[in-house]
Design a protein around this motif. Structure first.
Motif, PDB file in Angstrom:
ATOM      1  N   UNK A 128     -82.214 -61.378  28.263  1.00  0.00           N
ATOM      2  CA  UNK A 128     -81.888 -61.007  29.643  1.00  0.00           C
ATOM      3  C   UNK A 128     -81.642 -62.231  30.520  1.00  0.00           C
ATOM      4  N   UNK A 129     -82.415 -63.289  30.321  1.00  0.00           N
ATOM      5  CA  UNK A 129     -82.213 -64.498  31.117  1.00  0.00           C
ATOM      6  C   UNK A 129     -80.870 -65.148  30.846  1.00  0.00           C
ATOM      7  N   UNK A 130     -80.489 -65.231  29.566  1.00  0.00           N
ATOM      8  CA  UNK A 130     -79.186 -65.801  29.231  1.00  0.00           C
ATOM      9  C   UNK A 130     -78.053 -64.944  29.777  1.00  0.00           C
ATOM     10  N   UNK A 131     -78.211 -63.620  29.698  1.00  0.00           N
ATOM     11  CA  UNK A 131     -77.172 -62.724  30.205  1.00  0.00           C
ATOM     12  C   UNK A 131     -77.018 -62.865  31.718  1.00  0.00           C
ATOM     13  N   UNK A 132     -78.125 -63.025  32.427  1.00  0.00           N
ATOM     14  CA  UNK A 132     -78.048 -63.175  33.883  1.00  0.00           C
ATOM     15  C   UNK A 132     -77.359 -64.483  34.267  1.00  0.00           C
ATOM     16  N   UNK A 133     -77.712 -65.562  33.583  1.00  0.00           N
ATOM     17  CA  UNK A 133     -77.081 -66.853  33.896  1.00  0.00           C
ATOM     18  C   UNK A 133     -75.598 -66.851  33.535  1.00  0.00           C
ATOM     19  N   UNK A 134     -75.243 -66.199  32.427  1.00  0.00           N
ATOM     20  CA  UNK A 134     -73.832 -66.124  32.057  1.00  0.00           C
ATOM     21  C   UNK A 134     -73.047 -65.301  33.071  1.00  0.00           C
ATOM     22  N   UNK A 135     -73.639 -64.224  33.562  1.00  0.00           N
ATOM     23  CA  UNK A 135     -72.961 -63.402  34.566  1.00  0.00           C
ATOM     24  C   UNK A 135     -72.740 -64.186  35.855  1.00  0.00           C
ATOM     25  N   UNK A 136     -73.730 -64.946  36.275  1.00  0.00           N
ATOM     26  CA  UNK A 136     -73.577 -65.757  37.487  1.00  0.00           C
ATOM     27  C   UNK A 136     -72.512 -66.837  37.304  1.00  0.00           C
ATOM     28  N   UNK A 137     -72.506 -67.476  36.128  1.00  0.00           N
ATOM     29  CA  UNK A 137     -71.498 -68.504  35.878  1.00  0.00           C
ATOM     30  C   UNK A 137     -70.094 -67.901  35.828  1.00  0.00           C
ATOM     31  N   UNK A 138     -69.969 -66.726  35.229  1.00  0.00           N
ATOM     32  CA  UNK A 138     -68.662 -66.069  35.171  1.00  0.00           C
ATOM     33  C   UNK A 138     -68.201 -65.646  36.549  1.00  0.00           C
ATOM     34  N   UNK A 139     -69.117 -65.195  37.389  1.00  0.00           N
ATOM     35  CA  UNK A 139     -68.757 -64.806  38.752  1.00  0.00           C
ATOM     36  C   UNK A 139     -68.246 -66.018  39.540  1.00  0.00           C
ATOM     37  N   UNK A 140     -68.925 -67.154  39.380  1.00  0.00           N
ATOM     38  CA  UNK A 140     -68.480 -68.375  40.067  1.00  0.00           C
ATOM     39  C   UNK A 140     -67.107 -68.817  39.573  1.00  0.00           C
ATOM     40  N   UNK A 141     -66.867 -68.671  38.272  1.00  0.00           N
ATOM     41  CA  UNK A 141     -65.567 -69.045  37.723  1.00  0.00           C
ATOM     42  C   UNK A 141     -64.462 -68.143  38.257  1.00  0.00           C
ATOM     43  N   UNK A 142     -64.719 -66.850  38.315  1.00  0.00           N
ATOM     44  CA  UNK A 142     -63.701 -65.921  38.813  1.00  0.00           C
ATOM     45  C   UNK A 142     -63.419 -66.136  40.294  1.00  0.00           C
ATOM     46  N   UNK A 143     -64.448 -66.462  41.067  1.00  0.00           N
ATOM     47  CA  UNK A 143     -64.246 -66.689  42.494  1.00  0.00           C
ATOM     48  C   UNK A 143     -63.554 -68.019  42.766  1.00  0.00           C
ATOM     49  N   UNK A 144     -63.903 -69.057  41.988  1.00  0.00           N
ATOM     50  CA  UNK A 144     -63.340 -70.375  42.248  1.00  0.00           C
ATOM     51  C   UNK A 144     -61.923 -70.549  41.741  1.00  0.00           C
ATOM     52  N   UNK A 145     -61.639 -70.084  40.530  1.00  0.00           N
ATOM     53  CA  UNK A 145     -60.331 -70.319  39.924  1.00  0.00           C
ATOM     54  C   UNK A 145     -59.328 -69.197  40.180  1.00  0.00           C
ATOM     55  N   UNK A 146     -59.816 -67.971  40.255  1.00  0.00           N
ATOM     56  CA  UNK A 146     -58.902 -66.835  40.361  1.00  0.00           C
ATOM     57  C   UNK A 146     -58.988 -66.125  41.711  1.00  0.00           C
ATOM     58  N   UNK A 147     -59.923 -66.517  42.558  1.00  0.00           N
ATOM     59  CA  UNK A 147     -60.029 -65.896  43.876  1.00  0.00           C
ATOM     60  C   UNK A 147     -60.484 -64.455  43.853  1.00  0.00           C
ATOM     61  N   UNK A 148     -61.184 -64.048  42.813  1.00  0.00           N
ATOM     62  CA  UNK A 148     -61.664 -62.664  42.695  1.00  0.00           C
ATOM     63  C   UNK A 148     -63.052 -62.595  43.324  1.00  0.00           C
ATOM     64  N   UNK A 149     -63.104 -62.093  44.544  1.00  0.00           N
ATOM     65  CA  UNK A 149     -64.340 -62.059  45.327  1.00  0.00           C
ATOM     66  C   UNK A 149     -64.796 -60.611  45.472  1.00  0.00           C
ATOM     67  N   UNK A 150     -66.115 -60.435  45.531  1.00  0.00           N
ATOM     68  CA  UNK A 150     -66.672 -59.105  45.764  1.00  0.00           C
ATOM     69  C   UNK A 150     -66.763 -58.235  44.531  1.00  0.00           C
ATOM     70  N   UNK A 151     -66.773 -58.824  43.345  1.00  0.00           N
ATOM     71  CA  UNK A 151     -66.877 -58.038  42.119  1.00  0.00           C
ATOM     72  C   UNK A 151     -68.319 -57.615  41.880  1.00  0.00           C
ATOM     73  N   UNK A 152     -68.484 -56.436  41.336  1.00  0.00           N
ATOM     74  CA  UNK A 152     -69.811 -55.968  40.962  1.00  0.00           C
ATOM     75  C   UNK A 152     -70.232 -56.600  39.634  1.00  0.00           C
TER      76      UNK A 152
END
Length: 259
Positions: free
Chosen positions: A200-224
Motif C-alpha cells: 500500500x505504501x509503494x502504491x500510494x507513492x507511485x500514485x502521487x508521483x504519477x499525478x505530479x508527472x501528469x500535472x507537470x508534463x501534460x497539464x492534466x489537473x484535477x484527476x481522481x
C-alpha cells in the motif's frame, strides 16, 4: 568511330601490361613449431586464468531456491548436439542468480540426481547453511508424505518444498478450453489478484508521483485517484511497487469466489 578507337586503345595498353610477367617475392620460410612442453605450459596458464571465473560461479548460494525445467533451449540444439538432451534444469536463488544449470535426457529424480548431489556437496564443502525453501514446478507433494523433490535433496532434511505460484496458477488454468480464449487473460489477471497484493505504501507513492508527472508534463489537473491509477502502466507497477502474497486463508476465499 571515336568510341571504338578509344576502346581499342585501352585494350592495346591492357594487353601490353599483361604481356610482362610480374615479379613475385618468394614465400616466407615457415617458422618452427613450438615444443610440446611449451604448448602444455601455455595451456596450463590458460586454465589458471579460468579458475577465478569457475570459483565465482560455484560460490553462489542462497537460502531460498527455485528449480525449473524447460524444453525451449534443447529444441534449439543443432548439428551433432541435436537430440542429445531433452530438458534444461536451472536452479536459482532469491536474488535471481543461477546456482547451476544442467542438460538432461529426462526430467525428475532419474536425470537430476547427480545435479542434486553436486549442489548439496557444494554447500557442505563451503560450510554454508543449507537452504530453507525450494520452489519447484512439479513433484512438490506426495500422499505418502515425502515428495520426489524432498527425496532428491535428502541431505537437506529441513528443506521445505513448495509449488511455484506461477505453476499453481497454471494448474487452475488447466480447466480452460484454450489459452486463446478471449476470457483467458482476464481470468489469469483476476487469479493473480487473488494471490498477490501490492504494498500500500509503494502504491500510494507511485500514485502521487504519477499525478505530479501528469500535472507537470501534460497539464492534466484535477484527476481522481482512480483516473491516475488507470494512467499507470504495468511496467511502472513492476518497477516501483513490491508485491507479496495475501496468505493462505485469504487467497483460498478469493479464489473460491472467483471460481
Amino acid at each position: 568511330m571515336r568510341r571504338a578507337i578509344q576502346y581499342l586503345g585501352v585494350c592495346e595498353q591492357f594487353l601490353a601490361l599483361c604481356s610482362v610477367r610480374g615479379q613475385f617475392p618468394p614465400p616466407p620460410t615457415m617458422p618452427t613449431l613450438p615444443s610440446p612442453i611449451w604448448l602444455l605450459t601455455v595451456y596450463g596458464y590458460d586454465i589458471m586464468t579460468r579458475l577465478e571465473y569457475k570459483a565465482r560461479i560455484t560460490s553462489t548460494f542462497g537460502s531460498i531456491l527455485k528449480m525449473d525445467s524447460t524444453k525451449k533451449v534443447t529444441k534449439k540444439l543443432a548439428g551433432i548436439a541435436s537430440d542429445t538432451a531433452a530438458w534444461v534444469t536451472n536452479v536459482g536463488n532469491e536474488y535471481g542468480q543461477v546456482l547451476i544449470s544442467v542438460l538432461t535426457c529426462s526430467e525428475g529424480a532419474e536425470g537430476l540426481s547427480s545435479m542434486a548431489a553436486g549442489l548439496m556437496r557444494r554447500y557442505r564443502l563451503a560450510g554454508v547453511p543449507p537452504p530453507q525453501l525450494i520452489y519447484v514446478d512439479r513433484d512438490c507433494c506426495n500422499r505418502d508424505g515425502v515428495s520426489k523433490t524432498a527425496a532428491l535433496f535428502q541431505g537437506w532434511g529441513q528443506l521445505v518444498v513448495r509449488l511455484d505460484i506461477w505453476h499453481l496458477m497454471r494448474r487452475f488454468a488447466a480447466g480452460v478450453t484454450t489459452e486463446s480464449h478471449e476470457l483467458y487473460p482476464a481470468f489469469m489477471r483476476q487469479l493473480s489478484l487473488c494471490i498477490f497484493e501490492v504494498d500500500s505504501g509503494d502504491a500510494r507513492r507511485l500514485t502521487e508521483a504519477k499525478r505530479s508527472q501528469l500535472e507537470g508534463k501534460h497539464g492534466m489537473v484535477g484527476l481522481t485517484d482512480a483516473e491516475v491509477i488507470q494512467k499507470i502502466t504495468r511496467e511502472e507497477w513492476r518497477l516501483h511497487c513490491r508485491r507479496r502474497t495475501r496468505g493462505a486463508e485469504e487467497t483460498a476465499l478469493l479464489i473460491q469466489d472467483l471460481l
